[in-house]
Design a protein around this motif. Structure first.
Motif, PDB file in Angstrom:
ATOM      1  N   LYS A 155       0.830  -1.205   0.000  1.00  0.00           N
ATOM      2  CA  LYS A 155       0.000   0.000   0.000  1.00  0.00           C
ATOM      3  C   LYS A 155       0.863   1.253   0.000  1.00  0.00           C
TER       4      LYS A 155
ATOM      5  N   VAL B   8      -8.864   0.626   9.031  1.00  0.00           N
ATOM      6  CA  VAL B   8      -8.097  -0.541   8.586  1.00  0.00           C
ATOM      7  C   VAL B   8      -8.636  -1.817   9.251  1.00  0.00           C
TER       8      VAL B   8
ATOM      9  N   THR C  41     -11.458  -2.919   9.412  1.00  0.00           N
ATOM     10  CA  THR C  41     -12.453  -3.638   8.612  1.00  0.00           C
ATOM     11  C   THR C  41     -12.248  -3.471   7.105  1.00  0.00           C
ATOM     12  N   ASP C  42     -11.624  -2.380   6.674  1.00  0.00           N
ATOM     13  CA  ASP C  42     -11.546  -2.089   5.236  1.00  0.00           C
ATOM     14  C   ASP C  42     -10.203  -2.521   4.665  1.00  0.00           C
ATOM     15  N   GLU C  43     -10.222  -3.640   3.918  1.00  0.00           N
ATOM     16  CA  GLU C  43      -8.962  -4.174   3.399  1.00  0.00           C
ATOM     17  C   GLU C  43      -8.413  -3.350   2.243  1.00  0.00           C
ATOM     18  N   ARG C  44      -9.264  -2.556   1.617  1.00  0.00           N
ATOM     19  CA  ARG C  44      -8.807  -1.791   0.453  1.00  0.00           C
ATOM     20  C   ARG C  44      -8.312  -0.389   0.809  1.00  0.00           C
TER      21      ARG C  44
ATOM     22  N   SER D 271     -13.972   5.171  -3.396  1.00  0.00           N
ATOM     23  CA  SER D 271     -14.760   4.827  -2.207  1.00  0.00           C
ATOM     24  C   SER D 271     -13.943   4.091  -1.137  1.00  0.00           C
ATOM     25  N   HIS D 272     -12.707   3.731  -1.425  1.00  0.00           N
ATOM     26  CA  HIS D 272     -11.828   3.195  -0.382  1.00  0.00           C
ATOM     27  C   HIS D 272     -10.534   3.981  -0.305  1.00  0.00           C
TER      28      HIS D 272
ATOM     29  N   GLU E  85     -15.499  10.172  -5.238  1.00  0.00           N
ATOM     30  CA  GLU E  85     -15.906  10.101  -3.838  1.00  0.00           C
ATOM     31  C   GLU E  85     -15.891  11.493  -3.188  1.00  0.00           C
TER      32      GLU E  85
ATOM     33  N   GLU F 177     -17.085   0.635   4.507  1.00  0.00           N
ATOM     34  CA  GLU F 177     -15.930   0.348   5.351  1.00  0.00           C
ATOM     35  C   GLU F 177     -16.022  -1.042   5.981  1.00  0.00           C
TER      36      GLU F 177
ATOM     37  N   GLN G 109     -16.030  -5.244   1.573  1.00  0.00           N
ATOM     38  CA  GLN G 109     -15.505  -4.687   0.326  1.00  0.00           C
ATOM     39  C   GLN G 109     -15.706  -5.565  -0.898  1.00  0.00           C
TER      40      GLN G 109
ATOM     41  N   ARG H 104      -7.213  -8.930  11.751  1.00  0.00           N
ATOM     42  CA  ARG H 104      -7.853  -7.613  11.722  1.00  0.00           C
ATOM     43  C   ARG H 104      -8.796  -7.487  12.901  1.00  0.00           C
TER      44      ARG H 104
END
Lengths: 256, 117, 157
Positions: A111, A163, A165-168, A200-201, B3, B77, B80, C12
């Motif tokens: 990333k 982070v 929850t959002d992997e992207r 959106s991510h 966005e 969030e 995905q 996570r």
């Protein structure tokens, strides 16, 4: 002096069904860091404790872990500042566990790379074979200097609720570096860099919980970098236009 | 859509909501005593003064757009996968249209509908 | 912890990262409350669309109806309903004021500028500039809710 109770989360995903907490008694000494305590336990009690470290002076970013519930560098955290009686070491959240305290930083580095963390110049030939220097004023330097101190330890990303929850989502480290390079007076890649984060991510998944800045051991203040980045993503205008970037400066032929 | 356009929408509806909700709270307890504010007669006369109906309609649209767009952000969030992302966006539009239509029906009938006992 | 291939275990935090701010900073707590109050307010608004529709005779009504309004008032205008209203006033004022802080912060208006840093590191973005506004949100919310309680329970209705 009473021994320190060092509790380490032990877990080998290949062999174990679930993590377990194991307690070690470690003789305390003055100025002892959590890394010192872990190394004592590994050297004298159980050689199989998995941990990663290198410089022992908060420069390399290898020993990031969750200590007493909060992401910290083991080498930069003294046992005494945690009360000096009990230290609980667990792997950082939000990263896959390889073994015990060792986490996989692979996607984290991917990333980082994805935000083009380098100076981009239109004249690739000049960049590859420079004929001069790109100058920076002290004022221009101060806009980015604190963000350059990032050691990529991953503490910010492990603290980030998005982070979780959002992997992207690129995460605080990568977003801060996106700002750091875009705001650099020598850079010409700002427009592309910020456009790539407007999805959106992207940058808008930050809600300024500020935990990244709270845990950063180097004073980088990722939350500040990300908020400063947002205005540029909102307007679509990078911190400076391509033709406002520093020009190539060549030393005068004579007079040196 | 970029966005940032949706985020700008979120900020603008937030600022409008702060102003409109403040007026709404004041109307319901400070400008009128609470028992008067919720009495049938008061509400009917306020509705039939066109400005108040427009105010309520604006409050309706602003709060619902802000609220459902906020839920859209939270759901993006959370998960995905491609189908999830698509249905979250579609669901957000449907939820806004449905709730605004329902609320607007109340406003329109209150202003133009024939009163009964 | 589920396996993630290559002998690694996924770790996570999941929803506890959203909901549990323990061990973290004041802004993290504000983040949790902003999210929770936002959802709560939307739930209230949807319910409020339902009860206000009774002014025109309910969901399938045709025009202003005093009997329908009296009917719904009988259901919502009691101590429990008023307690809900006081809580709504509390969370609405917090969400709105804290939201203004977030807009100003996210547009970089109240965080200060990057500068050279000194030990011990204290992040500029987590200083009083924006943090004072969290306190303002809490104080305004409590004052507003107290006022609402006085109106609804203190005989000022």
């Amino acid at each position: 002096m009473k021994d320190l109770k060092l509790v380490v989360q032990r877990f080998d995903p290949v062999k174990d069904a679930s993590p377990k907490m194991v307690e070690y008694a470690v003789p305390k000494r003055e100025g002892m860091t959590v890394l010192d305590a872990l190394l004592y336990a590994r050297d004298y009690v159980d050689h199989s404790i998995g941990l990663r470290f290198s410089c022992r002076q908060a420069s390399c970013g290898s020993c990031g872990m969750k200590i007493n519930g909060r992401p910290r560098l083991a080498c930069y955290t003294q046992v005494e500042e945690l009360g000096g009686e009990k230290v609980v070491a667990q792997p950082m959240d939000n990263f896959a566990i390889i073994k015990d305290l060792v986490t996989d930083l692979g996607s984290f580095f991917d990333k980082h790379k994805a935000v083009t963390p380098r100076l981009v110049r239109e004249d690739g030939e000049e960049q590859e074979r420079p004929t001069g220097e790109y100058l920076m004023t002290p004022g221009e330097l101060s806009k980015v200097l604190q963000f350059t101190y990032c050691i990529k330890c991953g503490l910010c990303t492990s603290s980030c609720p998005t982070v979780a929850t959002d992997e992207r989502y690129p995460g605080p480290q990568a977003l801060t570096q996106a700002y750091r390079y875009s705001a650099d007076a020598r850079d010409q890649g700002g427009a592309e860099r910020i456009a790539a984060l407007d999805n959106s991510h992207g940058v808008w998944r930050c809600h300024f919980a500020g935990s990244c800045s709270y845990v950063c051991p180097k004073g980088v203040d990722p939350a500040l970098g990300i908020q400063l980045l947002k205005r540029h993503v909102m307007t679509g205008k990078p911190p400076h236009a391509k033709d406002e970037a520093s020009k190539v400066w060549k030393a005068p032929e004579s007079g040196r | 859509m970029r966005e940032s356009r949706l985020m700008l929408l979120q900020y603008i509806t937030a600022l409008l909501a702060v102003a409109l909700v403040a007026v709404h709270l004041l109307t319901q307890g400070i400008i009128y005593p609470y028992s008067t504010a919720i009495s049938f007669g008061t509400i009917l006369s306020l509705y039939r003064n066109g400005l108040y109906a427009i105010f309520l309609e604006a409050l309706l649209v602003v709060v619902l757009v802000h609220g459902f767009n906020g839920v859209r952000i939270i759901l993006h969030e959370w998960r995905q996968t491609a189908p999830w992302s698509r249905w979250v966006d579609i669901g957000t539009v449907v939820a806004i249209v449905a709730t605004v239509a329902f609320g607007s029906k109340t406003v329109i009938l209150a202003v133009f509908g024939g009163a009964s006992g | 912890m589920s396996s993630e291939g290559g002998g690694k275990a996924r770790n996570r935090r999941g929803l506890s990262g959203w909901l549990n701010p323990y061990h973290y900073n004041f802004e993290r707590w504000a983040y949790v409350f902003q999210r929770v109050t936002g959802i709560a307010i939307l739930a209230y608004v949807i319910g409020h669309l339902g009860d206000t529709s009774f002014f025109v005779g309910g969901p399938i009504g045709t025009g202003p109806s005093q009997s329908s309004w009296t009917f719904i008032s009988g259901i919502v205008e009691n101590s429990f309903g008023h307690l809900i209203l006081v809580l709504v006033v509390l969370v609405v004022i917090f969400h709105g004021t804290n939201g203004l802080r977030l807009i100003a912060s996210e547009m970089g208006l109240i965080l200060g500028r990057p500068a050279s840093i000194e030990y011990p590191y204290k992040p500029r973005s987590l200083r009083l500039g924006q943090r004072a506004l969290i306190w303002a949100a809490i104080i305004l919310a409590v004052v507003g809710a107290a006022w609402a309680a006085m109106i609804l329970f203190g005989g000022l209705a």
